[in-house]
Structure formats: structure tokens, C-alpha cells
Design an enzyme around this catalytic site. Structure first.
Site, PDB file in Angstrom:
ATOM      1  N   GLY A   1      -0.559   1.533   9.612  1.00  0.00           N
ATOM      2  CA  GLY A   1       0.155   1.239  10.852  1.00  0.00           C
ATOM      3  C   GLY A   1      -0.706   0.910  12.053  1.00  0.00           C
TER       4      GLY A   1
ATOM      5  N   ASP B   1      -4.724   3.638  -1.924  1.00  0.00           N
ATOM      6  CA  ASP B   1      -5.746   4.013  -0.935  1.00  0.00           C
ATOM      7  C   ASP B   1      -6.231   5.434  -1.148  1.00  0.00           C
ATOM      8  OD1 ASP B   1      -6.085   1.791   0.939  1.00  0.00           O
ATOM      9  OD2 ASP B   1      -3.968   2.100   1.413  1.00  0.00           O
TER      10      ASP B   1
ATOM     11  N   HIS C   1      -1.427  -1.363  -4.119  1.00  0.00           N
ATOM     12  CA  HIS C   1      -2.698  -0.960  -3.508  1.00  0.00           C
ATOM     13  C   HIS C   1      -2.708   0.557  -3.347  1.00  0.00           C
ATOM     14  CE1 HIS C   1      -6.279  -1.736  -1.023  1.00  0.00           C
ATOM     15  NE2 HIS C   1      -5.800  -0.872  -0.133  1.00  0.00           N
TER      16      HIS C   1
ATOM     17  N   GLY D   1      -8.653   4.366   7.413  1.00  0.00           N
ATOM     18  CA  GLY D   1      -8.293   5.774   7.570  1.00  0.00           C
ATOM     19  C   GLY D   1      -6.811   6.012   7.779  1.00  0.00           C
ATOM     20  N   PHE D   2      -6.126   5.019   8.331  1.00  0.00           N
ATOM     21  CA  PHE D   2      -4.713   5.210   8.659  1.00  0.00           C
ATOM     22  C   PHE D   2      -3.935   3.921   8.467  1.00  0.00           C
ATOM     23  CE2 PHE D   2      -7.397   7.927  11.212  1.00  0.00           C
ATOM     24  CZ  PHE D   2      -6.862   9.180  10.962  1.00  0.00           C
TER      25      PHE D   2
ATOM     26  N   MET E   1     -11.624  -5.430   5.721  1.00  0.00           N
ATOM     27  CA  MET E   1     -10.792  -4.515   6.495  1.00  0.00           C
ATOM     28  C   MET E   1     -10.465  -5.163   7.839  1.00  0.00           C
ATOM     29  SD  MET E   1     -10.115  -1.785   4.749  1.00  0.00           S
ATOM     30  CE  MET E   1      -9.134  -1.111   6.082  1.00  0.00           C
TER      31      MET E   1
ATOM     32  N   MET F   1     -12.069   4.819  -0.214  1.00  0.00           N
ATOM     33  CA  MET F   1     -12.656   5.087   1.107  1.00  0.00           C
ATOM     34  C   MET F   1     -13.293   6.475   1.014  1.00  0.00           C
ATOM     35  SD  MET F   1      -9.521   3.553   3.309  1.00  0.00           S
ATOM     36  CE  MET F   1      -8.421   3.624   1.916  1.00  0.00           C
TER      37      MET F   1
ATOM     38  N   SER G   1       0.850  -1.196   0.000  1.00  0.00           N
ATOM     39  CA  SER G   1       0.000   0.000   0.000  1.00  0.00           C
ATOM     40  C   SER G   1       0.886   1.246   0.000  1.00  0.00           C
ATOM     41  CB  SER G   1      -0.892   0.007   1.236  1.00  0.00           C
ATOM     42  OG  SER G   1      -1.388   1.326   1.440  1.00  0.00           O
TER      43      SER G   1
ATOM     44  N   MET H   1      -8.636   8.373   0.078  1.00  0.00           N
ATOM     45  CA  MET H   1      -9.406   8.823   1.249  1.00  0.00           C
ATOM     46  C   MET H   1      -9.902  10.239   1.019  1.00  0.00           C
ATOM     47  SD  MET H   1      -6.894   7.500   4.228  1.00  0.00           S
ATOM     48  CE  MET H   1      -6.434   5.770   4.355  1.00  0.00           C
TER      49      MET H   1
ATOM     50  N   ASP I   1      -6.877  -6.226   4.430  1.00  0.00           N
ATOM     51  CA  ASP I   1      -6.206  -4.928   4.438  1.00  0.00           C
ATOM     52  C   ASP I   1      -6.176  -4.346   5.842  1.00  0.00           C
ATOM     53  OD1 ASP I   1      -5.202  -2.439   3.786  1.00  0.00           O
ATOM     54  OD2 ASP I   1      -6.972  -1.774   2.679  1.00  0.00           O
ATOM     55  N   GLY I   2      -4.949  -4.146   6.345  1.00  0.00           N
ATOM     56  CA  GLY I   2      -4.778  -3.491   7.637  1.00  0.00           C
ATOM     57  C   GLY I   2      -4.051  -4.363   8.642  1.00  0.00           C
ATOM     58  N   GLY I   3      -2.895  -3.887   9.091  1.00  0.00           N
ATOM     59  CA  GLY I   3      -2.164  -4.595  10.145  1.00  0.00           C
ATOM     60  C   GLY I   3      -1.560  -5.919   9.727  1.00  0.00           C
TER      61      GLY I   3
ATOM     62  N   HIS J   1      -8.618   1.383  -3.773  1.00  0.00           N
ATOM     63  CA  HIS J   1      -9.507   1.202  -2.618  1.00  0.00           C
ATOM     64  C   HIS J   1     -10.125   2.558  -2.300  1.00  0.00           C
ATOM     65  CE1 HIS J   1      -9.659   0.135   2.002  1.00  0.00           C
ATOM     66  NE2 HIS J   1     -10.846   0.312   1.479  1.00  0.00           N
TER      67      HIS J   1
ATOM     68  N   GLY K   1       1.134  -2.232   4.016  1.00  0.00           N
ATOM     69  CA  GLY K   1       1.759  -0.912   3.927  1.00  0.00           C
ATOM     70  C   GLY K   1       3.043  -0.872   4.717  1.00  0.00           C
ATOM     71  N   SER K   2       2.905  -0.721   6.028  1.00  0.00           N
ATOM     72  CA  SER K   2       4.073  -0.600   6.905  1.00  0.00           C
ATOM     73  C   SER K   2       4.999  -1.809   6.788  1.00  0.00           C
ATOM     74  CB  SER K   2       3.628  -0.474   8.364  1.00  0.00           C
ATOM     75  OG  SER K   2       2.525   0.382   8.468  1.00  0.00           O
TER      76      SER K   2
HETATM   77  C1  DX5 Z   1      -6.156   1.740   5.840  1.00  0.00           C
HETATM   78  C2  DX5 Z   1      -5.772   1.434   4.403  1.00  0.00           C
HETATM   79  C3  DX5 Z   1      -4.719   0.404   4.313  1.00  0.00           C
HETATM   80  C4  DX5 Z   1      -3.402   0.786   4.941  1.00  0.00           C
HETATM   81  C5  DX5 Z   1      -2.724  -0.452   5.429  1.00  0.00           C
HETATM   82  O1  DX5 Z   1      -7.265   2.555   5.869  1.00  0.00           O
HETATM   83  O2  DX5 Z   1      -6.882   0.975   3.675  1.00  0.00           O
HETATM   84  O3  DX5 Z   1      -4.517  -0.020   2.970  1.00  0.00           O
HETATM   85  O4  DX5 Z   1      -2.550   1.453   4.067  1.00  0.00           O
HETATM   86  O5  DX5 Z   1      -1.578  -0.090   6.105  1.00  0.00           O
HETATM   87  P1  DX5 Z   1      -0.839  -1.094   7.111  1.00  0.00           P
HETATM   88  O6  DX5 Z   1      -0.433  -2.293   6.313  1.00  0.00           O
HETATM   89  O7  DX5 Z   1       0.327  -0.303   7.587  1.00  0.00           O
HETATM   90  O8  DX5 Z   1      -1.808  -1.428   8.200  1.00  0.00           O
HETATM   91 ZN    ZN Z   2      -6.568  -0.029   1.658  1.00  0.00          ZN
END
Ligand code: DX5
Ligand code: ZN
Length: 219
Positions: free
Chosen positions: A153, A43, A41, A150-151, A145, A76, A17, A45, A179-181, A74, A201-202
Site C-alpha cells: 500500500g 512476499d 507473488h 517492507g509494506f 522495487m 526480503m 501479492s 519478510m 513491485d510496489g504501488g 520474493h 497487492g492492494s
Molecule cells: C513490498 C512487497 C510488495 C507489496 C506490494 O515490500 O514486496 O510485493 O506487497 O504491495 P502494493 O501493490 O500494495 O504496493
Molecule cells: Zn514483493
């Protein structure tokens, strides 16, 4: 492209991401993952559906011509319908919209499919699989999700694994994106539950060795 089948006979794809990359040098960041990632990916927002802003179609338009990797978008956003065409023109290979922001989800998915790209439906952690059943049937993929959007990490919410298991049981062939964490600890749990597209992402962009991180996530 890398191929890695898991026990469900599904192709596992790792999609970094861009939200976690250095946005001052996005092109170089993409070049750094070009040889081993399976997609990118993107994102989007809008500061309404989620309390954050990211980037839009003009950014994708530039980046999509610079990489062979397909971009999945994606959205959002409160009003995804008004954005679809611009993202298709900008080079999106797949677009997913949130169940929670689409009162006419079937129509929205129809429009995306009409552009001959993949159409996805995304479910927040608080949205049940039952609520989305009809939309999932019609979608090419479902995005689960595993954090509240929204964020980057944030910490993985293990409660969503049950939801993935339900969907995999009822839709053995469907693409399930998570997606996420996603980390080396949570990726195997997601794959075991039935996910086959993993957004990270991270775990990729903050890693010392991005290629190694990608391999480890793939399992
Ligand atoms: C969150 C995004 C994710 C985010 C994932 O709202 O949709 O795609 O970038 O980031 P990590 O992998 O760091 O949780
Ligand atoms: Zn995403």
C-alpha cells in the site's frame, strides 16, 4: 493463464501479492483470483532486512498444492541462502533475492538455478542498475522495487522508471518485474518503460471487482 503482448513484444503477467489479502482466509483469497491472475507473488519478510514479518515456507507448502498458479517468492531477508531449499521444496516456481543482502549474488543465483526454477535479483529504489549489471546478466529476471520494501500500500516511486528503461534497452529479452504501488495509473507507465511482470497487492485484493482490476492493470 492470459497472454497479452505489449509493444516490446513481451508477455505481460499480473501477479497478485498475498501480502494484501485477508490472511485469515488465504486459501479462499487465492481461489478468488485463480481464474484470471497469471501467478502469485509471495512476499517473505524476516523483520531484519525489512522492518516487518510476513510468512514462510510452511505456508507456501500448503498453498502451492491448492492452486495451478505458479508462486514466485520474493525473499526480503538478511540471509536468503539458508532459506532457498525450503522454498523450493515448498513449491516455489521462481525465487528472487535482493542485491543488497547477497554478498555472493552470483553464487546465490547459481544455487537457485540449480533447482531448475527461475532465479531473480531484486533491486531496491536506492540501488543502481550499474551496481547490479553482472547479476542481471546472469539472472532469469530482475525485480525492480518501486517502493522501499517492507509494506504493502505504499506510493509508487516514479524515479525507478528510468532504471527499467535502461535495463530493457540493454536486456531486450529479460523478464523485468516491478513491485510496489502498482495501480491503474502506474501500470501503463511501468509497461511503457519495459516491465512485463507486474506485482499488485492492494490494487487487486482491495478492489471491488478483482477480475476487472486485473484486466485493467494488464492494459
Ligand atoms: C513490498 C512487497 C510488495 C507489496 C506490494 O515490500 O514486496 O510485493 O506487497 O504491495 P502494493 O501493490 O500494495 O504496493
Ligand atoms: Zn514483493
Amino acid at each position: 493463464m492470459n497472454n497479452n503482448m505489449n509493444k516490446n513484444n513481451l508477455d505481460i503477467k499480473i501477479q497478485p501479492s498475498l501480502l494484501a489479502c485477508n490472511m485469515g482466509k488465504m486459501q479462499e483469497e487465492i481461489n478468488s483470483i485463480d481464474n484470471f491472475a497469471d501467478g502469485i507473488h509471495f512476499d517473505v519478510m524476516d523483520g531484519q532486512f525489512v522492518p516487518n514479518l510476513s510468512f514462510g515456507a510452511p505456508v507456501l507448502e500448503h498453498l502451492s498444492t491448492q492452486s495451478e498458479l505458479g508462486f514466485d517468492v520474493h525473499l526480503m531477508c538478511e540471509q536468503p541462502d539458508i532459506l532457498l531449499e525450503s522454498f523450493v521444496k515448498a513449491g516455489a516456481k521462481a525465487i528472487c533475492v535482493h542485491m543488497e543482502s547477497c554478498p555472493n549474488i552470483h553464487r546465490t543465483l547459481q544455487v537457485i538455478k540449480g533447482f531448475n526454477i527461475l532465479a531473480g535479483v531484486a533491486l531496491n529504489p536506492g540501488t543502481s542498475y550499474e551496481t547490479a549489471y553482472e547479476a542481471i546478466k546472469f539472472a532469469d529476471y530482475v525485480l525492480i522495487m518501486s517502493v522501499n520494501p517492507g509494506f504493502g500500500g505504499q506510493k509508487f516511486l516514479p524515479e525507478v522508471l528510468e532504471k527499467i528503461k535502461h535495463i530493457r534497452k540493454n536486456f531486450p529479452e529479460k523478464i523485468i518485474q516491478i513491485d510496489g504501488g502498482i495501480t491503474t495509473e502506474t501500470a501503463p507507465l511501468a509497461i511503457e518503460a519495459g516491465a512485463n511482470w507486474l506485482v499488485a497487492g492492494s490494487a487487486i485484493f482491495k478492489a471491488k471487482n478483482r477480475e476487472d482490476a486485473c484486466k485493467k492493470l494488464r492494459g
